[in-house]
Write a protein that holds these residues in place. Structure first.
Motif, PDB file in Angstrom:
ATOM      1  N   ALA A  64     -90.440 -28.889 -41.918  1.00  0.00           N
ATOM      2  CA  ALA A  64     -90.312 -27.425 -41.892  1.00  0.00           C
ATOM      3  C   ALA A  64     -88.948 -27.002 -42.443  1.00  0.00           C
ATOM      4  O   ALA A  64     -88.828 -26.011 -43.166  1.00  0.00           O
ATOM      5  CB  ALA A  64     -90.500 -26.916 -40.467  1.00  0.00           C
ATOM      6  N   LEU A  65     -87.918 -27.780 -42.119  1.00  0.00           N
ATOM      7  CA  LEU A  65     -86.570 -27.489 -42.604  1.00  0.00           C
ATOM      8  C   LEU A  65     -86.531 -27.594 -44.140  1.00  0.00           C
ATOM      9  O   LEU A  65     -85.981 -26.714 -44.814  1.00  0.00           O
ATOM     10  CB  LEU A  65     -85.585 -28.485 -41.980  1.00  0.00           C
ATOM     11  N   LEU A  66     -87.159 -28.659 -44.652  1.00  0.00           N
ATOM     12  CA  LEU A  66     -87.204 -28.849 -46.107  1.00  0.00           C
ATOM     13  C   LEU A  66     -87.929 -27.695 -46.790  1.00  0.00           C
ATOM     14  O   LEU A  66     -87.553 -27.239 -47.862  1.00  0.00           O
ATOM     15  CB  LEU A  66     -87.956 -30.145 -46.430  1.00  0.00           C
ATOM     16  N   ASP A  67     -89.017 -27.244 -46.115  1.00  0.00           N
ATOM     17  CA  ASP A  67     -89.832 -26.167 -46.693  1.00  0.00           C
ATOM     18  C   ASP A  67     -89.168 -24.802 -46.578  1.00  0.00           C
ATOM     19  O   ASP A  67     -89.694 -23.815 -47.072  1.00  0.00           O
ATOM     20  CB  ASP A  67     -91.189 -26.109 -45.973  1.00  0.00           C
ATOM     21  N   GLY A  68     -88.064 -24.754 -45.840  1.00  0.00           N
ATOM     22  CA  GLY A  68     -87.420 -23.459 -45.635  1.00  0.00           C
ATOM     23  C   GLY A  68     -88.052 -22.683 -44.487  1.00  0.00           C
ATOM     24  O   GLY A  68     -87.728 -21.526 -44.259  1.00  0.00           O
ATOM     25  N   GLY A  71     -87.680 -21.090 -38.854  1.00  0.00           N
ATOM     26  CA  GLY A  71     -88.137 -20.678 -37.512  1.00  0.00           C
ATOM     27  C   GLY A  71     -88.913 -21.808 -36.848  1.00  0.00           C
ATOM     28  O   GLY A  71     -88.637 -22.176 -35.689  1.00  0.00           O
ATOM     29  N   THR A  72     -89.880 -22.366 -37.598  1.00  0.00           N
ATOM     30  CA  THR A  72     -90.713 -23.445 -37.049  1.00  0.00           C
ATOM     31  C   THR A  72     -89.847 -24.654 -36.729  1.00  0.00           C
ATOM     32  O   THR A  72     -89.973 -25.270 -35.663  1.00  0.00           O
ATOM     33  CB  THR A  72     -91.779 -23.872 -38.098  1.00  0.00           C
ATOM     34  N   ALA A  73     -88.955 -24.986 -37.668  1.00  0.00           N
ATOM     35  CA  ALA A  73     -88.079 -26.150 -37.477  1.00  0.00           C
ATOM     36  C   ALA A  73     -87.256 -25.976 -36.214  1.00  0.00           C
ATOM     37  O   ALA A  73     -87.138 -26.889 -35.393  1.00  0.00           O
ATOM     38  CB  ALA A  73     -87.159 -26.311 -38.681  1.00  0.00           C
ATOM     39  N   GLU A  74     -86.724 -24.782 -36.024  1.00  0.00           N
ATOM     40  CA  GLU A  74     -85.871 -24.526 -34.863  1.00  0.00           C
ATOM     41  C   GLU A  74     -86.662 -24.631 -33.564  1.00  0.00           C
ATOM     42  O   GLU A  74     -86.210 -25.234 -32.576  1.00  0.00           O
ATOM     43  CB  GLU A  74     -85.228 -23.149 -34.965  1.00  0.00           C
ATOM     44  N   GLN A  75     -87.860 -24.048 -33.590  1.00  0.00           N
ATOM     45  CA  GLN A  75     -88.714 -24.039 -32.397  1.00  0.00           C
ATOM     46  C   GLN A  75     -89.026 -25.478 -31.956  1.00  0.00           C
ATOM     47  O   GLN A  75     -88.863 -25.833 -30.784  1.00  0.00           O
ATOM     48  CB  GLN A  75     -90.018 -23.331 -32.755  1.00  0.00           C
ATOM     49  N   LEU A  96     -80.906 -32.252 -36.398  1.00  0.00           N
ATOM     50  CA  LEU A  96     -81.733 -31.289 -37.124  1.00  0.00           C
ATOM     51  C   LEU A  96     -81.252 -29.853 -36.900  1.00  0.00           C
ATOM     52  O   LEU A  96     -81.117 -29.056 -37.845  1.00  0.00           O
ATOM     53  CB  LEU A  96     -83.156 -31.446 -36.603  1.00  0.00           C
ATOM     54  N   LEU A  97     -80.990 -29.543 -35.621  1.00  0.00           N
ATOM     55  CA  LEU A  97     -80.538 -28.185 -35.289  1.00  0.00           C
ATOM     56  C   LEU A  97     -79.179 -27.899 -35.939  1.00  0.00           C
ATOM     57  O   LEU A  97     -78.905 -26.783 -36.361  1.00  0.00           O
ATOM     58  CB  LEU A  97     -80.452 -28.016 -33.770  1.00  0.00           C
ATOM     59  N   MET A  98     -78.358 -28.952 -36.014  1.00  0.00           N
ATOM     60  CA  MET A  98     -77.045 -28.801 -36.640  1.00  0.00           C
ATOM     61  C   MET A  98     -77.219 -28.478 -38.129  1.00  0.00           C
ATOM     62  O   MET A  98     -76.606 -27.532 -38.649  1.00  0.00           O
ATOM     63  CB  MET A  98     -76.267 -30.111 -36.463  1.00  0.00           C
ATOM     64  N   ASN A  99     -78.090 -29.251 -38.800  1.00  0.00           N
ATOM     65  CA  ASN A  99     -78.341 -29.024 -40.231  1.00  0.00           C
ATOM     66  C   ASN A  99     -78.911 -27.631 -40.466  1.00  0.00           C
ATOM     67  O   ASN A  99     -78.527 -26.930 -41.409  1.00  0.00           O
ATOM     68  CB  ASN A  99     -79.350 -30.051 -40.763  1.00  0.00           C
TER      69      ASN A  99
END
Ligand SMILES: Nc1nc2c(ncn2[C@@H]2O[C@H](COP(=O)(O)OP(=O)(O)OP(=O)(O)O)[C@@H](O)[C@H]2O)c(=O)[nH]1
Length: 582
Positions: A64-68, A71-75, A96-99
């Protein structure tokens, strides 16, 4: 193929575990393949353990982070950050949260996660997760332009990559190192490092890092005015990043191309790539890159004669610059804040640890103290027991030696010294009480003949019997002792003449029984000399002498009799009722 193998064995959890391991290991390789593998695993979601589900969530968050899809990545990552039962997944979530916060410009949050993540690290943590924390921290610190701190994290990450001996990790660590050199404007060294990094990452198909490395390498080439090479490198970078779908990287690659075209006066191309960069960068709020992109767009539009556009981009540039400034101020401030609160927290933790250590030391000391008391008590008890045993033994020995010193060894009755000592005490008591005290001196008759006839051993036996029979004849208060070889004495307190005679008669009767006790027919008789005193001042010695005199008279009168001493003359002499048989 992979899926079919997996599906065939999906009944058991081992292939699932293997599939998750592979998925974790092949991270960054190909976005499309990775999604496919993930979808395959998710078909068997019901068979996943909680830990496996957590690991899958980490991968989903990374994608999700890679895809931009921030929100999903953070959740997903925030939920995992709470799971203290899976410390390694927790560490991955913190990285992950740091990145994520770093990408979004939420630097306070990013530093918060950096310090939290670093505080969670222990020597037991999965080295890969430790690596992730350090390399993410290095990236964040690079962004905040705190290069010395970034370098120390990078050194830790590189050390871990070496320790794990995973070329993928070495590839990503090398990338960060090269990027750091570029940002520090050490272009020559950056160029060398990037070349090596790209080569190594390419050898292991780490296309994302190849792409990211190529962007920086292309920029280095552009700086060194190798325009053609730079263009080639940057296109390659863009291609690779697009394949991976790493949007933040695509923004930077487009910007780098735009900057290159501006340098080579290809303004239309510069504007085109700047616009590409702006479109995605605005979505991702990459303010620093946006500043560059607006700058290129404004210049290119101006050169192309489109002044409206140029003005438009200038305005946007101003806004982005302000945002970027705000952002870089925010990042420094966030760093300082996070550092301050982390130091305070660290101090609290140190204090807590020290208190804990103190408490456990106190506990240990109390335990040792208790043990020492127990040991002390035990030692005291042992010493007491030993002393007690020694005391008992010494008392026993004392009794034994006293008995030895008081007893005649052959006959086991009192010896001369002790019987006299005892007699002296009783005699004195009788004198005080004015009660009669009688001494009877006894001598076995013709004992020499016994020895001569039957031998010394038999003589000894006879003497033992004599002592025994005399002891049986006397009363409790009377004293019997062996005063010489075949001589004995009786001391009879509170005994008058009549009572004494009765005792002596019992003695004589008892001696007569010895004959039956011996294997040989030996008649044993004895002569008795008696002397009594009631009150007065006559010493015991004198009384004994009188008894001796009476005994002498008894012997002279024919033996086997008793003679009572009368002052001046022996008047009472009893003839023997027994004959001596020799
Ligand atoms: N077996 C034995 N003989 C002893 C012991 N002590 C003394 N004698 C003997 O006792 C004998 C005493 O002998 P004498 O003094 O001549 O007296 P007697 O033979 O008893 O004769 P009268 O006393 O005159 O009746 C000696 O032969 C001593 O050797 C002893 O402990 N064991």
């Amino acid at each position: 193929m992979w899926f079919y193998c997996f599906a065939a064995a999906a009944e058991v959890s081992v292939p699932l575990e293997q599939a998750i391991n592979e998925l974790e290991a092949e991270r960054w390789k190909s976005r499309h393949m990775q999604q496919q593998k993930l979808d395959d695993i998710l078909r068997y979601q019901s068979q996943l353990t909680l830990q496996q589900q957590t690991r899958i969530n980490i991968i989903q968050a990374q994608l999700a982070l890679l895809d931009g899809n921030y929100g999903t990545a953070e959740q997903l990552a925030s939920a995992i950050a709470q799971r203290t039962e899976f410390p390694n997944s927790q560490l991955a979530a913190y990285s992950l949260l740091m990145n994520l916060a770093n990408l979004r410009g939420q630097y306070e949050t990013a530093f918060y996660y950096m310090y939290r993540g670093e505080a969670l690290l222990t020597p037991e943590s999965d080295p890969r997760r430790r690596y992730e924390i350090y390399s993410s921290s290095a990236n964040l610190l690079i962004n905040a332009q705190i290069y010395d701190q970034a370098e120390s994290r990078l050194a830790s990450a590189q050390g871990l990559a070496k320790e794990i001996a995973d070329p993928k990790l070495s590839c990503s660590a090398q990338y960060v190192q090269a990027k750091l050199a570029y940002l520090r404007q050490q272009y020559e060294s950056a160029g060398r490092l990037l070349q090596a990094q790209i080569e190594q990452c390419r050898a292991i198909n780490e296309s994302l890092f190849v792409g990211a490395g190529l962007v920086w390498y292309g920029r280095t080439q552009a700086y060194e005015e190798q325009h053609e090479a730079a263009q080639k490198t940057l296109f390659e970078a863009l291609n690779s990043l697009q394949q991976n779908g790493f949007k933040a990287g695509i923004v930077k690659a487009n910007l780098s191309l735009a900057e290159l075209y501006l340098r080579t006066n290809q303004f239309d191309l510069a504007l085109q790539y700047a616009k590409e960069s702006i479109a995605m960068g605005a979505k991702l709020e990459q303010w620093q890159d946006l500043v560059g992109a607006y700058q290129v767009a404004a210049l290119a539009a101006e050169r192309l004669g489109d002044l409206d556009d140029a003005l438009y981009y200038e305005r946007l540039l101003q806004q982005a610059s302000e945002q970027s400034l705000v952002q870089s101020k925010a990042i420094r401030l966030a760093y300082l804040k996070a550092r301050f609160s982390s130091t305070a927290e660290q101090q609290k933790i140190t204090l807590f640890k020290t208190e804990n250590e103190l408490a456990s030391l106190r506990k240990e000391a109390a335990l040792t103290h208790r043990w020492l008391i127990v040991l002390g008590l035990f030692a005291t008890c042992c010493v007491c027991a030993l002393l007690f045993v020694m005391l008992i033994r010494s008392r026993k020995e004392h009794r034994h030696y006293r008995q030895l010193s008081q007893t005649d060894s052959l006959t086991n009755i009192f010896n001369r010294r002790y019987s006299l000592e005892l007699a002296e005490k009783r005699y004195r008591a009788c004198l005080v009480e004015q009660t009669p005290f009688t001494v009877v001196m006894i001598d076995v008759d013709h004992f020499k003949s016994v020895n001569d006839t039957f031998g010394h051993a038999i003589g000894d036996q006879v003497l033992k019997h004599v002592a025994n029979q005399l002891s049986l004849a006397i009363r409790k208060r009377d004293i019997v002792g062996r005063t010489g070889g075949e001589e004995f004495a009786l001391f009879l307190p509170s005994s008058d003449e009549a009572q004494t005679k009765a005792v002596v008669e019992r003695c004589r009767a008892n001696l007569a029984t010895i004959r039956d006790k011996m294997s040989q027919q030996i008649e044993v008789t004895a002569s008795f000399g008696i002397a009594s005193a009631t009150g007065g001042k006559l010493p015991l010695e004198a009384l004994i002498r009188r008894a001796d005199e009476a005994l002498y008279d008894a012997k002279s009168a024919g033996r086997n009799r008793l003679v009572v001493y009368r002052s001046g003359k022996d008047v009472d002499s009893q003839p023997s009722q027994y004959e001596v048989m020799l």
